[in-house]
Write a protein that holds these residues in place. Structure first.
Motif, PDB file in Angstrom:
ATOM      1  N   UNK A 261       0.714  -1.159  -0.129  1.00 33.29           N
ATOM      2  CA  UNK A 261      -0.003   0.158   0.021  1.00 33.29           C
ATOM      3  C   UNK A 261       0.812   1.205  -0.099  1.00 33.29           C
ATOM      4  N   UNK A 262       2.071   1.254   0.727  1.00 33.63           N
ATOM      5  CA  UNK A 262       3.117   2.263   0.716  1.00 33.63           C
ATOM      6  C   UNK A 262       3.407   2.680  -0.779  1.00 33.63           C
ATOM      7  N   UNK A 263       3.841   1.506  -1.238  1.00 29.69           N
ATOM      8  CA  UNK A 263       4.134   1.406  -2.598  1.00 29.69           C
ATOM      9  C   UNK A 263       3.347   2.281  -3.646  1.00 29.69           C
ATOM     10  N   UNK A 264       2.044   1.752  -3.503  1.00 31.57           N
ATOM     11  CA  UNK A 264       0.968   2.103  -4.226  1.00 31.57           C
ATOM     12  C   UNK A 264       0.642   3.559  -4.157  1.00 31.57           C
ATOM     13  N   UNK A 297      15.260   6.056  -4.899  1.00 30.39           N
ATOM     14  CA  UNK A 297      14.322   7.068  -4.543  1.00 30.39           C
ATOM     15  C   UNK A 297      12.880   6.530  -4.103  1.00 30.39           C
ATOM     16  N   UNK A 298      12.546   5.710  -4.786  1.00 27.33           N
ATOM     17  CA  UNK A 298      11.028   4.876  -4.617  1.00 27.33           C
ATOM     18  C   UNK A 298      11.121   4.122  -3.495  1.00 27.33           C
ATOM     19  N   UNK A 299      12.232   3.439  -3.069  1.00 31.22           N
ATOM     20  CA  UNK A 299      12.397   2.911  -1.961  1.00 31.22           C
ATOM     21  C   UNK A 299      12.388   3.921  -0.651  1.00 31.22           C
ATOM     22  N   UNK A 300      12.999   5.044  -0.694  1.00 35.21           N
ATOM     23  CA  UNK A 300      12.774   6.092   0.369  1.00 35.21           C
ATOM     24  C   UNK A 300      11.497   6.687   0.668  1.00 35.21           C
ATOM     25  N   UNK A 301      10.570   6.677  -0.441  1.00 36.42           N
ATOM     26  CA  UNK A 301       9.334   7.205  -0.508  1.00 36.42           C
ATOM     27  C   UNK A 301       8.460   6.119   0.227  1.00 36.42           C
ATOM     28  N   UNK A 302       8.618   4.746   0.043  1.00 36.47           N
ATOM     29  CA  UNK A 302       7.812   3.758   0.386  1.00 36.47           C
ATOM     30  C   UNK A 302       8.430   3.758   2.024  1.00 36.47           C
ATOM     31  N   UNK A 303       9.590   4.098   2.347  1.00 38.07           N
ATOM     32  CA  UNK A 303       9.917   3.972   3.686  1.00 38.07           C
ATOM     33  C   UNK A 303       9.280   5.104   4.570  1.00 38.07           C
TER      34      UNK A 303
END
Lengths: 353, 205
Positions: A261-264, A297-303
Motif C-alpha cells: 500500500x505504501x508503494x501504491x 528514490x522509490x524505496x525512500x518514498x515507501x519508507x
C-alpha cells in the motif's frame, strides 16, 4: 521482458520474481523492526534493542522462534482450510508486487491493467482472514473474520473510486505509464494535480491522497482500524487459534500488504521512482546506475509512507465499529464520487481535454 | 505457445474440477470456496485470451466483493445437512430432467456458436482489435454503440438498490445515534450545570 524463446522468458521472469520476493522479505524484516521502534519511540520506550546492534536482528530472532515452535491445530478446526488460510494470505500479499515498477523497466510484469490487478489482489486479501476465522471453529476468530470482511469490502469501494481519479489524470492503467507521466519537477506528481496546467486540481488530489491513505489503513487492518484483531474485544481476532509458522505467515502477509500500500501511494500520488526534479544530469551515466538510483528514490518514498503508517498506529486511538462504517460509507464514498466527477469534468472541459 | 498450452489446460482443468466440487462438496462453505477457485481460474483463462480487463473485473467484482458476501452469508447460516439430504431421492427425477434439458441446450448453443458464430468466420476472437488495448476497445463500443444498454443496466441497478434500501430501512424510535458535530461543539458551558445543594435536602429533577 518479452523474449521469443519461452525458456529464456521463463528463466528471466522466475529470476525477477525471486529477486523481488527476496527484496521484499528482507525489507520486511527491518521495516517490522522499524515499526516497533517508532511505536516505542512515540511511547518513550526503547523498543527491541537486545538482538544485534540496536536490535537490528530482532526480526530474524523472532523468525526462528516462530518456525521452531509446534503448530497447534484446534481439534474442531477444518484442517485444510485452517492451513490454507495463512498460505493464501501470504501468496496474495506477495503477488501484488509483480506489477510494481521499481525503476524504468524494472518490473516483473508490465501489465496494461496493472492498477486494476493491484486492486484485485488487495481485495482478495480478505479471503485469508475470513477463511482463517471460520476454520478456527471458535467465536472470537469468527467475529473477527466477519468484521474484517465487512470492513475491507467497504473501504475497497472508496479506494477503487480514488484510483479512478488517478487513472483519469494519467489516462492509463499501466503503472509504469502513470509514473512516467509524473516525471520532471515535483509539481508533475499526481498529488499536485499532475502538471502546472492542472494546478486547479491540487485541493482535489490532496484530499483524494488523504482518503487513499486512510482507506489503505482500513484495507490493511492497521490501527486505528484494526477491529478484526481488536484485543480489548476479540482477544486477537482471526489469529486467536494460530501459532508458530501459520501465525508468522499471517504476520508477514499483513506487513507485505502494508508495504505494498505504501508503494501504491508512492506510485499513484508521489511520482514513484521520480525524485521530484529533472534527472537530465544522469544522461551520461550507465543505465543500470541510473535505475539503481531511481529505485532507491522509490524505496525512500515507501519508507516515508511506512513511517506514516507506523505513526498512525502509535498516535491514533482505535475507531469504534459503527464509526468505521460511517466513515467508509457516509463520508468517503460520497466524497470520492464527487472527486471523480470533478476530475473527469476537468479532464473534459479543462485546458488538457 | 507451449507455456500457454500448459497454462490453458491447467486452468481449464481447475475450473471444471472446481465447478464439479461446488455441487458435490458436503460443506456449503467449501462449495463457496470452490466457486471462488472456479471464478479465479476463469479469470486466468480470460488473461490467456488477452482480455485482461475482463479478467481483472471478474476478480474485483465477483471474487473480491460478491463472493465475499456469499461466504459471509453461508458461514452464518445454520444448515442441517441430514435434513437437506432427506428429500434427495424424491427430487432426483425432476432435478435430473431440468439438468438434462439445460445440458442439451448448452451443447446445442455451443455447437451453433462454433459452426456459425463470429468465432467460426474469424478464427480466434480478437481481444485487441486494431491494436488498441482491450480496455480502450471495450470503452469505445460501450460508450458509443451500446450507450443506451449501458445506461439502462445502470438504471436497473439503481432501482434495485433503492428498492433494497426502501424495503429494509426502518427508523426505530429511541435509538441513540452518534452526532459527531454535536459532540465536538459541546463545551463545559452547554454540557454541565452547577447546582447549589443545601445540606440535608438533595436535589430533585
Amino acid at each position: 521482458m518479452d523474449s521469443t524463446n519461452p525458456l529464456l522468458w521463463f528463466g528471466l521472469t522466475t529470476g525477477g520474481i525471486l529477486l523481488v520476493v527476496i527484496w521484499v522479505l528482507l525489507s520486511l524484516a527491518f521495516l517490522l523492526l522499524a515499526d516497533r521502534k517508532i511505536w516505542a519511540g512515540v511511547q518513550m520506550r526503547k523498543g527491541p534493542n537486545v538482538v544485534g546492534p540496536f536490535g537490528l536482528l530482532q526480526s530474524f530472532a523472532d523468525f526462528f522462534k516462530f518456525v521452531l515452535k509446534e503448530i497447534v491445530i484446534p481439534a474442531g478446526a477444518d484442517k485444510v482450510v485452517f492451513i490454507l488460510a495463512p498460505l493464501i494470505s501470504l501468496i496474495l500479499g506477495f503477488v501484488g508486487w509483480a506489477v510494481v515498477p521499481f525503476a524504468p523497466g524494472w518490473v516483473v510484469s508490465n501489465l496494461n491493467v496493472g492498477i486494476l490487478y493491484l486492486l484485485a489482489m488487495s481485495s482478495l486479501g480478505v479471503y485469508g482472514i475470513i477463511m482463517g476465522g471460520w476454520a478456527s471453529n471458535s467465536k472470537y476468530p469468527f467475529l473477527g473474520a466477519l468484521r474484517s470482511a465487512a470492513q475491507m469490502v467497504s473501504y475497497e469501494v472508496s479506494i477503487g473510486l480514488i484510483i479512478i481519479t488517478v487513472i483519469l489524470l494519467a489516462g492509463s492503467m499501466n503503472l509504469s505509464t502513470i509514473v512516467d507521466k509524473q516525471s520532471g519537477w515535483f509539481w508533475n506528481w499526481n498529488v499536485f494535480g499532475g502538471g502546472l496546467k492542472n494546478i486547479v486540481l491540487l485541493p482535489i488530489m490532496v484530499v483524494s491522497m488523504g482518503m487513499f491513505y486512510i482507506s489503505a489503513l482500513a484495507e490493511t487492518n492497521r490501527p486505528p482500524f484494526d477491529l478484526p484483531e481488536a484485543e480489548s474485544e476479540l482477544v486477537a481476532g482471526y489469529q486467536v487459534e494460530y501459532s508458530s509458522t501459520p501465525y508468522l505467515l499471517f504476520m508477514v502477509a499483513e506487513y507485505s500488504n502494508i508495504v505494498l500500500m505504501c508503494a501504491m501511494i508512492s506510485v499513484l500520488f508521489f511520482g514513484g521512482w521520480n525524485p521530484g526534479f529533472p534527472i537530465g544530469f544522469t544522461a551520461g551515466w550507465p543505465p543500470f546506475l541510473v535505475n539503481l538510483l531511481l529505485a532507491l528514490v522509490f524505496y525512500a518514498k515507501i519508507i516515508f509512507w511506512f513511517f506514516m503508517f507506523a505513526m498512525a498506529k502509535a498516535i491514533v486511538p482505535r475507531y469504534r465499529y459503527d464509526q468505521l462504517m460511517r466513515l467508509g460509507w457516509k463520508v468517503f464514498l460520497p466524497t470520492s464520487l464527487v472527486l471523480v466527477a470533478a476530475v473527469a469534468a476537468w479532464r473534459v472541459f479543462g485546458p488538457g481535454g | 505457445m507451449a507455456l500457454q498450452a500448459i497454462a490453458f489446460y491447467m486452468l481449464a482443468f481447475v475450473t471444471i474440477a472446481a465447478g464439479l466440487l461446488v455441487v458435490s462438496a458436503r460443506n456449503p462453505v467449501h462449495s463457496v470456496l470452490f466457486l471462488i477457485t472456479a471464478f479465479f481460474s476463469a479469470a486466468g483463462l480470460f488473461v490467456l485470451l488477452g482480455a485482461e480487463f475482463l479478467a481483472m473485473l471478474l476478480i474485483v467484482v465477483y471474487v473480491g466483493a460478491v463472493a465475499v458476501l456469499f461466504l459471509f452469508v453461508v458461514m452464518m447460516l445454520d444448515v442441517d445437512f441430514a435434513e437437506l439430504r432427506q428429500g434427495f431421492a424424491q427430487y432426483l427425477p425432476i432435478g435430473g430432467l431440468v439438468g438434462g434439458i439445460l445440458t442439451l441446450e448448452m451443447v446445442f448453443v455451443a455447437a451453433t456458436v462454433a459452426t456459425n458464430g463470429a468465432a467460426a468466420k474469424n478464427g480466434l476472437p480478437n481481444a485487441s482489435p486494431g491494436g488498441v488495448p482491450n480496455t480502450e476497445a471495450i470503452g469505445r463500443v460501450l460508450y458509443t454503440d451500446y450507450i443506451f444498454f449501458f445506461q439502462l443496466a445502470g438504471l436497473v441497478l439503481l432501482v434495485a438498490m433503492i428498492g433494497a434500501i426502501v424495503l429494509t430501512l426502518r427508523h426505530k424510535p429511541g435509538v441513540k445515534r452518534q452526532d459527531i458535530g454535536k459532540q465536538v461543539a459541546r463545551t463545559p458551558k452547554t454540557g454541565m450545570t452547577l447546582v447549589q445543594i443545601k445540606p440535608g435536602e438533595g436535589i430533585s429533577e
